[in-house]
Scaffold this active site. Structure first.
Site, PDB file in Angstrom:
ATOM      1  N   LYS A  23       0.835  -1.276   0.126  1.00  8.74           N
ATOM      2  CA  LYS A  23       0.045   0.024   0.092  1.00  8.74           C
ATOM      3  C   LYS A  23       1.142   1.333  -0.032  1.00  8.74           C
ATOM      4  CE  LYS A  23      -2.171  -1.078   3.885  1.00  8.74           C
ATOM      5  NZ  LYS A  23      -1.519  -2.309   4.245  1.00  8.74           N
TER       6      LYS A  23
ATOM      7  N   ARG B  86      -9.498   0.788   8.599  1.00 15.17           N
ATOM      8  CA  ARG B  86      -8.739  -0.617   9.214  1.00 15.17           C
ATOM      9  C   ARG B  86      -9.988  -1.256   9.890  1.00 15.17           C
ATOM     10  NH1 ARG B  86      -2.934   0.423   8.608  1.00 15.17           N
ATOM     11  NH2 ARG B  86      -2.092  -1.613   8.994  1.00 15.17           N
TER      12      ARG B  86
ATOM     13  N   ARG C 106      12.061  -5.767   4.469  1.00 14.91           N
ATOM     14  CA  ARG C 106      11.619  -4.196   4.311  1.00 14.91           C
ATOM     15  C   ARG C 106      12.595  -3.332   4.974  1.00 14.91           C
ATOM     16  NH1 ARG C 106       5.550  -2.545   4.451  1.00 14.91           N
ATOM     17  NH2 ARG C 106       5.607  -3.072   6.644  1.00 14.91           N
TER      18      ARG C 106
ATOM     19  N   ARG D 104      11.555  -1.343  10.729  1.00 13.88           N
ATOM     20  CA  ARG D 104      10.661  -0.919  11.752  1.00 13.88           C
ATOM     21  C   ARG D 104      10.534  -2.015  12.767  1.00 13.88           C
ATOM     22  NH1 ARG D 104       5.816   0.364   8.029  1.00 13.88           N
ATOM     23  NH2 ARG D 104       4.742  -1.007   9.470  1.00 13.88           N
TER      24      ARG D 104
ATOM     25  N   ARG E 260       0.215  -8.682  13.281  1.00 14.00           N
ATOM     26  CA  ARG E 260      -0.380  -7.854  12.555  1.00 14.00           C
ATOM     27  C   ARG E 260      -1.392  -8.591  11.515  1.00 14.00           C
ATOM     28  NH1 ARG E 260       4.906  -4.885  10.518  1.00 14.00           N
ATOM     29  NH2 ARG E 260       3.395  -4.034   8.968  1.00 14.00           N
TER      30      ARG E 260
HETATM   31  P1  ADP Z   1       1.331  -2.022   7.715  1.00 14.32           P
HETATM   32  O1  ADP Z   1       0.112  -1.624   6.708  1.00 14.32           O
HETATM   33  O2  ADP Z   1       2.261  -2.604   6.654  1.00 14.32           O
HETATM   34  O3  ADP Z   1       0.903  -2.769   8.571  1.00 14.32           O
HETATM   35  P2  ADP Z   1       1.210   0.761   8.598  1.00 14.32           P
HETATM   36  O4  ADP Z   1       2.505   1.593   8.611  1.00 14.32           O
HETATM   37  O5  ADP Z   1       0.029   1.111   7.723  1.00 14.32           O
HETATM   38  O6  ADP Z   1       1.952  -0.587   8.106  1.00 14.32           O
HETATM   39  O7  ADP Z   1       0.711   0.525  10.083  1.00 14.32           O
HETATM   40  C1  ADP Z   1       1.422   0.043  11.069  1.00 14.32           C
HETATM   41  C2  ADP Z   1       0.613  -0.062  12.580  1.00 14.32           C
HETATM   42  O8  ADP Z   1       0.256   1.349  12.860  1.00 14.32           O
HETATM   43  C3  ADP Z   1      -0.294  -0.893  12.575  1.00 14.32           C
HETATM   44  O9  ADP Z   1       0.150  -2.328  12.814  1.00 14.32           O
HETATM   45  C4  ADP Z   1      -1.151  -0.103  13.591  1.00 14.32           C
HETATM   46  O10 ADP Z   1      -0.728  -0.587  14.830  1.00 14.32           O
HETATM   47  C5  ADP Z   1      -1.057   1.125  13.506  1.00 14.32           C
HETATM   48  N1  ADP Z   1      -2.055   1.641  12.537  1.00 14.32           N
HETATM   49  C6  ADP Z   1      -2.019   2.270  11.168  1.00 14.32           C
HETATM   50  N2  ADP Z   1      -3.193   2.711  10.649  1.00 14.32           N
HETATM   51  C7  ADP Z   1      -4.063   2.338  11.468  1.00 14.32           C
HETATM   52  C8  ADP Z   1      -5.518   2.579  11.645  1.00 14.32           C
HETATM   53  N3  ADP Z   1      -6.237   3.126  10.579  1.00 14.32           N
HETATM   54  N4  ADP Z   1      -6.188   2.155  12.909  1.00 14.32           N
HETATM   55  C9  ADP Z   1      -5.590   1.604  13.813  1.00 14.32           C
HETATM   56  N5  ADP Z   1      -4.295   1.423  13.786  1.00 14.32           N
HETATM   57  C10 ADP Z   1      -3.410   1.836  12.670  1.00 14.32           C
END
Ligand code: ADP
Length: 226
Positions: free
Chosen positions: A23, A98, A136, A169, A180
């Site tokens: 994404k 999400r 990554r 990360r 996750r």
């Molecule tokens: P990825 O899509 O690879 O998991 P992100 O950088 O989008 O990576 O998200 C990393 C973390 O940030 C998630 O595992 C969660 O803890 C938090 N997070 C991101 N977006 C949201 C959201 N919309 N609602 C709740 N938690 C979120």
């Protein structure tokens, strides 16, 4: 710009898919192609962590455990961001919504602002995801993502754009990746049906084996037809 494009509502493009489905990579490519802002809740939350305040510390604990942050936190960040003038002609959402409550809040807001919602579902097998996330690396300064296998930096472990040393990360450790993916299955995947039920059927893109440019072309094809 012809009349048809001029009269079209601005688009909120939602990039949907499991962690590691690309994404963030696609959002950055699409930002250049479409010239609209890229809104990543993950990046905004990491900025919050960097502030080191109580909310930042709460977010950090949840993220490191592979869990989602509370809906109110994510909703507030996005709500404030999409109200800014640079979003008026459209934007790309990466990592949001999400959960179903997040999608409900967003849906109401988009309706209020008169945005059209387009959902792109990046489909990738979990075995590929686990391999991909393990390789990554990210630039802590500009956020650029690299993959040791398919998209390495020009010189080892250094960002092509600003020379910063790349980092892994904390939530990219294998046990956290599994958490996750579980959170995705439980809380996020059900949104696919929710979107379809609300009249915004996700457009599916096979995002497994090909490189970012090929996947971008597929998304472009879907948007062109849309
Ligand atoms: P990825 O899509 O690879 O998991 P992100 O950088 O989008 O990576 O998200 C990393 C973390 O940030 C998630 O595992 C969660 O803890 C938090 N997070 C991101 N977006 C949201 C959201 N919309 N609602 C709740 N938690 C979120």
């Amino acid at each position: 710009m012809n009349e048809e494009t001029a009269s079209k509502a601005p688009t909120a493009l939602i990039l949907f898919g499991p962690p590691g489905s690309g994404k963030g990579t696609q959002a950055k490519l699409l930002r250049e192609a479409l010239q609209v802002p890229h809104i990543s809740t993950g990046d905004m939350l990491r900025e919050r962590i960097a502030l080191g305040d109580p909310l930042g510390r709460q977010v950090q604990g949840l993220m490191q455990a592979g869990r989602l942050v509370p809906d109110e936190v994510a909703n507030r960040l996005v709500d404030e961001r999409i109200a800014r003038p640079d979003c008026a002609s459209g934007f790309i959402l990466d990592g949001y919504p999400r959960t179903i409550p997040q999608a409900e809040v967003l849906g109401r807001r988009l309706e209020e602002y008169g945005f059209e919602m387009v959902v792109i579902h990046l489909k990738v097998d979990y075995t590929i995801i686990i391999k991909r996330i393990a390789g990554r690396r990210q630039c802590p300064v500009c956020g650029t993502l690299y993959s040791l296998n398919s998209n390495p930096p020009k010189s080892e472990n250094v960002c092509d754009h600003d020379g910063a040393t790349l980092v892994i990360r904390e939530d990219d450790q294998e046990d956290v990746i599994r958490e996750r993916l579980e959170a995705y299955d439980r809380q996020t995947r059900p949104l696919l049906e929710f979107f379809a039920g609300a009249g915004f059927s996700p457009r599916e893109v096979d995002a497994g084996l090909d490189g970012p440019e090929a996947i971008l072309a597929r998304i472009g094809g879907l948007l062109g037809k849309g």
